[in-house]
Enzyme design. Sequence first.
Site, PDB file in Angstrom:
ATOM      1  CE  LYS A 201     -10.913  36.859  40.735  1.00 23.90           C
ATOM      2  NZ  LYS A 201      -9.724  36.084  41.126  1.00 23.90           N
TER       3      LYS A 201
ATOM      4  CE  LYS B 280      -7.543  38.287  45.256  1.00 30.32           C
ATOM      5  NZ  LYS B 280      -6.919  37.152  44.588  1.00 30.32           N
TER       6      LYS B 280
HETATM    7  S1  IVH Z   1      -5.495  40.542  52.220  1.00 25.40           S
HETATM    8  C1  IVH Z   1      -7.703  38.331  55.452  1.00 25.40           C
HETATM    9  N1  IVH Z   1      -4.270  41.811  50.306  1.00 25.40           N
HETATM   10  O1  IVH Z   1      -5.580  37.063  47.653  1.00 25.40           O
HETATM   11  C2  IVH Z   1      -7.319  39.095  54.269  1.00 25.40           C
HETATM   12  N2  IVH Z   1      -4.689  39.514  50.013  1.00 25.40           N
HETATM   13  O2  IVH Z   1      -8.151  35.788  47.282  1.00 25.40           O
HETATM   14  C3  IVH Z   1      -6.600  38.296  53.288  1.00 25.40           C
HETATM   15  N3  IVH Z   1      -3.828  38.616  47.895  1.00 25.40           N
HETATM   16  O3  IVH Z   1      -5.180  34.761  50.232  1.00 25.40           O
HETATM   17  C4  IVH Z   1      -5.655  38.828  52.414  1.00 25.40           C
HETATM   18  N4  IVH Z   1      -2.966  40.486  47.161  1.00 25.40           N
HETATM   19  O4  IVH Z   1      -3.119  35.427  48.887  1.00 25.40           O
HETATM   20  C5  IVH Z   1      -4.765  40.643  50.728  1.00 25.40           C
HETATM   21  N5  IVH Z   1      -3.184  43.074  48.708  1.00 25.40           N
HETATM   22  C6  IVH Z   1      -3.657  41.904  49.117  1.00 25.40           C
HETATM   23  C7  IVH Z   1      -3.535  40.747  48.349  1.00 25.40           C
HETATM   24  C8  IVH Z   1      -4.083  39.567  48.824  1.00 25.40           C
HETATM   25  C9  IVH Z   1      -3.158  39.210  46.915  1.00 25.40           C
HETATM   26  C10 IVH Z   1      -4.213  37.201  47.917  1.00 25.40           C
HETATM   27  C11 IVH Z   1      -3.956  36.501  49.196  1.00 25.40           C
HETATM   28  C12 IVH Z   1      -5.285  35.981  49.631  1.00 25.40           C
HETATM   29  C13 IVH Z   1      -6.013  35.911  48.327  1.00 25.40           C
HETATM   30  C14 IVH Z   1      -7.511  35.933  48.505  1.00 25.40           C
END
Ligand code: IVH
Length: 688
Positions: free
Chosen positions: A325, A120
């Site tokens: 997290k 993430k």
């Molecule tokens: S998938 C609908 N993949 O985390 C699915 N998000 O807390 C949404 N983020 O808004 C996102 N790394 O900005 C996805 N490998 C990853 C990610 C990721 C960072 C962020 C993204 C999202 C936020 C949610």
Amino acid sequence: MTNAPPITRLADITAYAEAVQLAVDSSAAYYADGTSTLDDDAYDRLVRGIQAYEEAHPEQVLPSSPTGKVAGGAVVGDVPHTIAMLSLDNVFGPEQLADWAASLERRLGRPVTAWSVEPKLDGLAISARYRGGRLAQLVTRGDGTAGEDVSHAIGTIVGLPARLAEPVTVEVRGEVMMTTSQFEEACAKRTAHDGTTFANPRSAAAGTLRAQDRPYVCELTFFGYGALPAPEDDSEPAVSLRELPHSQIMEWAARQGVQTTAATPVAGIVTDTLERVQERVGEIAAARATLPFGIDGIVIKCDLAADQARAGFSSRAPRWAVAFKLPPVEKVTRLLAVEWNTGRTGVIAPRAVLEPVELDGSIVTYATLHNVADITRRGLMLGDSVVVYKAGDVIPRVESPVVHLRTGEEQPIAIPQVCPSCGDAIDTSQERWRCVRGRQCRAIASIVYAVGRDQLDIEGLAENRIKQLLDAGLIADFADLFFLTREQLLGLERMGETSTDNLLAAIERARTRPLSRVFAALGVRGTGRSMSRRIARHFATMEAIRAADAEAIQQVEGIGPEKAPVVVSELIEIGPLIDKLVKAGVNMTEPGATGPTATTAEPSSELPLAGMSVVVTGAMTGPLEPLSRNEMNELVERAGGKSSSSVSARTSLLVAGEKAGSKRAKAESLGVRIVTPEEFAELVAALL
Ligand code: IVH
């Protein structure tokens, strides 16, 4: 692994209303420019407290409550998203992850076919709209349904190409961030401009993405984590991604030229067992502190489109994905004291002494405070609760005081009136305060640096010996070393004939070092070892360097309009020192370099590494074993190559010694040629 942070308990409706206000303000600040008075941990605690209170008192729920809203309800921007940019639900440990997976499988009525596990990324979500293969628009996440147009940033984001490999119409989604080196570069530019710095890579990326009229440009990095086909009513040819598994969409995006995390040590994996998911979560968590970019968790997704469709969405987040997290890299601790130190070049730098706090796997007790202007601008006081940031290889930094946690007991920070090292006056005309004696103030430190292995490499000249020479009045700077006589040295305590002769021989060898080493020894602010080599190769002689104005200095790769004038004024300041070195007969030319005006400035194509970008990693063996990393880099450059510290698609060759880690893995995944130190030694045998 972490457990869920304890929740903030809210006793009554007043506490609840205050908590909602605090969360809304904090979220708005976070989404506006990446600054927030609350760290992630505290924010999560607060929102969970709000949630708990609302569950117990559903009739009291305030409309402004951040629960159930994307971006905590912060509204930014007016470009509608084609499909909402959602948030992710969080889990805080392996048990919660297992519970989440079990409930998802209950909902599906069958096991999840394949899981995708990926980092993430801790940056800002962005949607990159490509039309006919061209990058047409960049939109921030905003509140999830509409975001801000930041297309002005096109061309400054590494990993987000202006053109895709194919003329497709597609929306790539991912995270914009700053790598550690981009962050440091950005801070240096900002400091040169107005004496201030960015608080952390995330807020630097947020500010940079939105900035339109800055006199300096900072580079950003993009990693994609998803791609959507264009809306069906679009007239441009669209790409059919709808049925592909997530992992294949990402492979497709990488083939189009979009950067994904595939080439990093925390690349996504696909697995059909939850055990492997948990294991990969552990691996990514363990790699976090070594990464050159920030991650704040691990995202676990259903890989198949069919599983995703069946799981569906809640109002805020997909049910087919979750964020595991990791502990925050930002925490609140107390500022106990501020220490002031005069550095090698006479710059007086404050350092924060903190109540020890664990961040990103290490205990942080000290953090950088940059300069006086920064302290004043942030309004810091002793005893303040401060937000401290540390992630990966970023040096711990104090961000800001948490003003609402003040008790009234806080004291102003005493600003030194005289140099903390020598007691002389301070030159406050620049943002970075300096002792008026400049380098003379810390003569010992600058001489130790100058004679070090990567500079003049004078063997046997340890710090205590330098101190002895200074105290005896035999030297005042490192140029004086070249005038020492045998008699003078023999007259010193603990100095026998053999050590005297050895030292004189070592000094003699130092007289013939290449210009790059001599230049590095000068310790010009803003130039380290590799920059010194670039300067020396570019200009070929010290005379040419000294004759260069800021514009000419800027022709050297990596020197921008901020650094160039600093280098010029430094060279004027240390002019007498350089004159003394010239008088001492110290070599002032760079072997093999011909200077900027010569037509043969390009590396001769006869050299074995001509035009190649080379990265060295791991411990050297065989004939190269005695070489330091700096000496290896020098060798690469003598052989016509360019030395670099990180592997990318542009790397031509990786020299991988023993215990080569993530760089080797990255080179393998990028198909970069890898050689052993022995093979490399053969390649450059003529130059050894
Ligand atoms: S998938 C609908 N993949 O985390 C699915 N998000 O807390 C949404 N983020 O808004 C996102 N790394 O900005 C996805 N490998 C990853 C990610 C990721 C960072 C962020 C993204 C999202 C936020 C949610």
